[in-house]
Design a protein around this motif. Structure first.
Motif, PDB file in Angstrom:
ATOM      1  N   ILE A 253       0.946  -1.521  -0.126  1.00 20.05           N
ATOM      2  CA  ILE A 253       0.316  -0.426  -0.321  1.00 20.05           C
ATOM      3  C   ILE A 253       1.080   1.203   0.054  1.00 20.05           C
ATOM      4  O   ILE A 253       2.024   0.989   0.628  1.00 20.05           O
ATOM      5  N   ARG A 254       0.577   2.034  -1.283  1.00 21.00           N
ATOM      6  CA  ARG A 254       1.248   2.950  -1.198  1.00 21.00           C
ATOM      7  C   ARG A 254       1.174   4.518  -0.444  1.00 21.00           C
ATOM      8  O   ARG A 254       1.953   5.108   0.074  1.00 21.00           O
ATOM      9  N   TYR A 255       0.647   4.497   0.699  1.00 21.59           N
ATOM     10  CA  TYR A 255       0.090   5.251   1.176  1.00 21.59           C
ATOM     11  C   TYR A 255      -0.664   4.914   3.143  1.00 21.59           C
ATOM     12  O   TYR A 255       0.173   3.664   2.705  1.00 21.59           O
ATOM     13  N   ALA A 256      -1.044   5.347   3.647  1.00 19.71           N
ATOM     14  CA  ALA A 256      -1.976   4.288   5.320  1.00 19.71           C
ATOM     15  C   ALA A 256      -2.227   3.758   4.440  1.00 19.71           C
ATOM     16  O   ALA A 256      -3.296   3.528   3.911  1.00 19.71           O
ATOM     17  N   PHE A 257      -2.665   2.878   5.758  1.00 19.20           N
ATOM     18  CA  PHE A 257      -3.709   1.718   5.665  1.00 19.20           C
ATOM     19  C   PHE A 257      -3.642   1.757   7.261  1.00 19.20           C
ATOM     20  O   PHE A 257      -3.513   1.881   8.313  1.00 19.20           O
ATOM     21  N   ASP A 258      -5.365   1.521   7.040  1.00 21.96           N
ATOM     22  CA  ASP A 258      -6.408   2.041   8.250  1.00 21.96           C
ATOM     23  C   ASP A 258      -7.392   1.076   8.170  1.00 21.96           C
ATOM     24  O   ASP A 258      -8.332   0.005   8.207  1.00 21.96           O
ATOM     25  N   CYS A 259      -7.269  -0.275   9.767  1.00 17.87           N
ATOM     26  CA  CYS A 259      -7.842  -1.446   9.898  1.00 17.87           C
ATOM     27  C   CYS A 259      -8.579  -1.410  11.157  1.00 17.87           C
ATOM     28  O   CYS A 259      -8.774  -2.251  12.186  1.00 17.87           O
ATOM     29  N   THR A 260      -8.704  -0.120  11.696  1.00 20.41           N
ATOM     30  CA  THR A 260      -9.349   0.260  13.285  1.00 20.41           C
ATOM     31  C   THR A 260     -10.831  -0.477  13.482  1.00 20.41           C
ATOM     32  O   THR A 260     -11.743  -0.103  12.332  1.00 20.41           O
ATOM     33  N   ASN A 261     -11.179  -0.366  14.250  1.00 19.51           N
ATOM     34  CA  ASN A 261     -12.043  -0.580  14.819  1.00 19.51           C
ATOM     35  C   ASN A 261     -12.952  -1.739  14.198  1.00 19.51           C
ATOM     36  O   ASN A 261     -13.953  -1.860  13.802  1.00 19.51           O
ATOM     37  N   ASN A 262     -12.031  -3.140  14.437  1.00 22.25           N
ATOM     38  CA  ASN A 262     -12.960  -4.082  13.240  1.00 22.25           C
ATOM     39  C   ASN A 262     -12.514  -4.792  14.863  1.00 22.25           C
ATOM     40  O   ASN A 262     -12.497  -4.821  15.734  1.00 22.25           O
ATOM     41  N   LYS A 263     -12.538  -6.507  14.166  1.00 23.04           N
ATOM     42  CA  LYS A 263     -13.385  -7.546  15.671  1.00 23.04           C
ATOM     43  C   LYS A 263     -11.346  -8.283  15.116  1.00 23.04           C
ATOM     44  O   LYS A 263     -11.354  -9.844  14.589  1.00 23.04           O
ATOM     45  N   LEU A 264     -10.766  -8.144  14.191  1.00 22.03           N
ATOM     46  CA  LEU A 264      -9.013  -8.930  14.801  1.00 22.03           C
ATOM     47  C   LEU A 264      -8.238  -9.069  15.460  1.00 22.03           C
ATOM     48  O   LEU A 264      -8.131  -8.200  16.440  1.00 22.03           O
ATOM     49  N   LYS A 265      -7.979 -10.446  15.585  1.00 20.43           N
ATOM     50  CA  LYS A 265      -7.011 -10.758  16.677  1.00 20.43           C
ATOM     51  C   LYS A 265      -6.371 -11.102  16.123  1.00 20.43           C
ATOM     52  O   LYS A 265      -4.341 -10.958  16.959  1.00 20.43           O
ATOM     53  N   THR A 266      -5.289 -10.731  14.714  1.00 22.84           N
ATOM     54  CA  THR A 266      -4.307 -11.550  14.388  1.00 22.84           C
ATOM     55  C   THR A 266      -4.032  -9.894  13.378  1.00 22.84           C
ATOM     56  O   THR A 266      -4.607  -9.559  12.156  1.00 22.84           O
ATOM     57  N   LEU A 267      -3.125  -9.573  12.798  1.00 21.37           N
ATOM     58  CA  LEU A 267      -2.202  -9.039  11.760  1.00 21.37           C
ATOM     59  C   LEU A 267      -1.921  -9.324  10.717  1.00 21.37           C
ATOM     60  O   LEU A 267      -1.481  -8.888   9.329  1.00 21.37           O
ATOM     61  N   GLU A 268      -1.560 -10.757  10.720  1.00 20.29           N
ATOM     62  CA  GLU A 268      -1.242 -11.513   9.918  1.00 20.29           C
ATOM     63  C   GLU A 268      -2.414 -11.320   8.482  1.00 20.29           C
ATOM     64  O   GLU A 268      -3.941 -11.930   8.978  1.00 20.29           O
TER      65      GLU A 268
ATOM     66  N   SER B  71       1.247   5.795   7.621  1.00 18.50           N
ATOM     67  CA  SER B  71       1.330   5.248   8.891  1.00 18.50           C
ATOM     68  C   SER B  71       0.011   3.821   8.271  1.00 18.50           C
ATOM     69  O   SER B  71      -0.617   3.588   7.352  1.00 18.50           O
ATOM     70  N   TYR B  72       0.225   3.174   9.497  1.00 20.21           N
ATOM     71  CA  TYR B  72      -0.373   1.827  10.418  1.00 20.21           C
ATOM     72  C   TYR B  72      -1.314   1.868  11.502  1.00 20.21           C
ATOM     73  O   TYR B  72      -1.211   1.838  11.998  1.00 20.21           O
ATOM     74  N   TYR B  73      -2.819   2.272  11.169  1.00 20.49           N
ATOM     75  CA  TYR B  73      -3.807   1.935  12.317  1.00 20.49           C
ATOM     76  C   TYR B  73      -4.042   1.023  12.802  1.00 20.49           C
ATOM     77  O   TYR B  73      -5.039   0.232  11.155  1.00 20.49           O
ATOM     78  N   CYS B  74      -4.033   0.234  13.700  1.00 17.20           N
ATOM     79  CA  CYS B  74      -5.099  -0.985  13.775  1.00 17.20           C
ATOM     80  C   CYS B  74      -5.671  -0.694  15.638  1.00 17.20           C
ATOM     81  O   CYS B  74      -5.528  -2.145  15.852  1.00 17.20           O
ATOM     82  N   TYR B  75      -5.405   0.793  15.447  1.00 17.58           N
ATOM     83  CA  TYR B  75      -6.070   0.440  17.454  1.00 17.58           C
ATOM     84  C   TYR B  75      -7.602  -0.089  16.891  1.00 17.58           C
ATOM     85  O   TYR B  75      -8.509  -0.277  16.287  1.00 17.58           O
ATOM     86  N   SER B  76      -8.418  -0.398  18.464  1.00 11.04           N
ATOM     87  CA  SER B  76      -9.353  -0.969  18.680  1.00 11.04           C
ATOM     88  C   SER B  76      -9.828  -1.656  17.890  1.00 11.04           C
ATOM     89  O   SER B  76     -10.411  -1.779  17.512  1.00 11.04           O
ATOM     90  N   ASN B  77      -9.092  -3.209  17.945  1.00 16.10           N
ATOM     91  CA  ASN B  77      -9.907  -4.662  18.028  1.00 16.10           C
ATOM     92  C   ASN B  77      -8.940  -4.998  18.911  1.00 16.10           C
ATOM     93  O   ASN B  77      -9.380  -4.939  20.133  1.00 16.10           O
ATOM     94  N   GLU B  78      -9.240  -6.747  18.569  1.00 13.43           N
ATOM     95  CA  GLU B  78      -8.910  -7.614  19.574  1.00 13.43           C
ATOM     96  C   GLU B  78      -7.555  -8.187  19.174  1.00 13.43           C
ATOM     97  O   GLU B  78      -7.281  -9.452  19.862  1.00 13.43           O
ATOM     98  N   LEU B  79      -6.791  -7.482  18.919  1.00 13.72           N
ATOM     99  CA  LEU B  79      -5.261  -7.872  18.752  1.00 13.72           C
ATOM    100  C   LEU B  79      -4.958  -8.660  19.847  1.00 13.72           C
ATOM    101  O   LEU B  79      -4.821  -7.800  21.027  1.00 13.72           O
ATOM    102  N   ARG B  80      -3.783  -9.703  19.695  1.00 12.10           N
ATOM    103  CA  ARG B  80      -3.223 -10.444  21.180  1.00 12.10           C
ATOM    104  C   ARG B  80      -2.063 -10.502  20.667  1.00 12.10           C
ATOM    105  O   ARG B  80      -1.245 -11.005  21.719  1.00 12.10           O
ATOM    106  N   SER B  81      -1.682 -10.013  19.749  1.00 14.57           N
ATOM    107  CA  SER B  81      -0.026  -9.866  18.964  1.00 14.57           C
ATOM    108  C   SER B  81      -0.321  -9.005  18.037  1.00 14.57           C
ATOM    109  O   SER B  81      -0.727  -8.533  17.512  1.00 14.57           O
TER     110      SER B  81
END
Length: 186
Positions: free
Chosen positions: A18-33, A42-52
């Motif tokens: 991705i050439r610019y920012a990636f925003d996967c916030t406010n989902n139900k993600l448990k992993t970024l795999e 920038s990379y935004y992955c806040y407000s999920n259920e990430l354990r790693s």
């Protein structure tokens, strides 16, 4: 590349780059795999259920924000973040896996940290560790030596023994390059 607020449970089949920012916030993600491997911003992955943070790109040319997840450590975090790294309110008990270099501020406020051991090797701006459970100067053994801005450690338990607050501030002033140690609310 917006993929926020979609109740996503996986990043599988995301674009590789991705050439610019990636925003996967406010989902139900448990992993970024399965997510993007190369980010041009920038990379935004806040407000999920990430354990790693496993699956995060190794370098972020911008901010990396993972606050409000269910992390115990920062294992899998990018090795280099050119701007700010924020992991506030994640339940962290360890900084193991921290980025090696943070080009902006490093923020780990309101976690369960009892030590700042295993933090970044270099922080080019401020280091915030407010509202954790660090008791006295020994909780700062192994703290990042190269901090180009201030270090803020407000809201930790400095009543571990008489004089703990002063000993902690003296230790941080002598063992880091921080321009200022902020240890109390005024």
């Amino acid at each position: 590349f917006p993929s926020h607020d979609n109740e996503l449970t996986t990043l599988k089949n995301s674009p590789r780059e991705i050439r610019y920012a990636f925003d996967c916030t406010n989902n139900k993600l448990k992993t970024l795999e399965g997510g993007p491997e190369i980010i041009g911003g920038s990379y935004y992955c806040y407000s999920n259920e990430l354990r790693s943070l496993k699956g995060a790109p190794s370098r972020i040319d911008g901010d990396f924000s993972c606050w409000g997840n269910k992390l115990k450590s920062l294992e899998g975090a990018p090795r280099t973040v050119t701007k700010n790294f924020e992991a506030t309110g994640c339940g962290l008990t360890s900084l193991k896996g921290s980025p090696e270099v943070v080009g902006g501020s490093f923020v780990v406020n309101r976690n369960e940290l009892t030590s700042l051991k295993d933090g970044p090797k270099k922080v080019f701006n401020n280091y915030y560790a407010d509202g954790n459970k660090i008791e006295g100067p020994h909780g700062f053994d192994g703290v990042t030596k190269e901090i180009m801005g201030k270090i803020s450690i407000r809201g930790n338990d400095f009543d571990a023994y008489p004089g703990a607050w002063k000993d902690t501030v003296d230790k941080l002033k002598s063992e880091t390059t921080a321009s200022e140690v902020v240890a109390m609310y005024y």
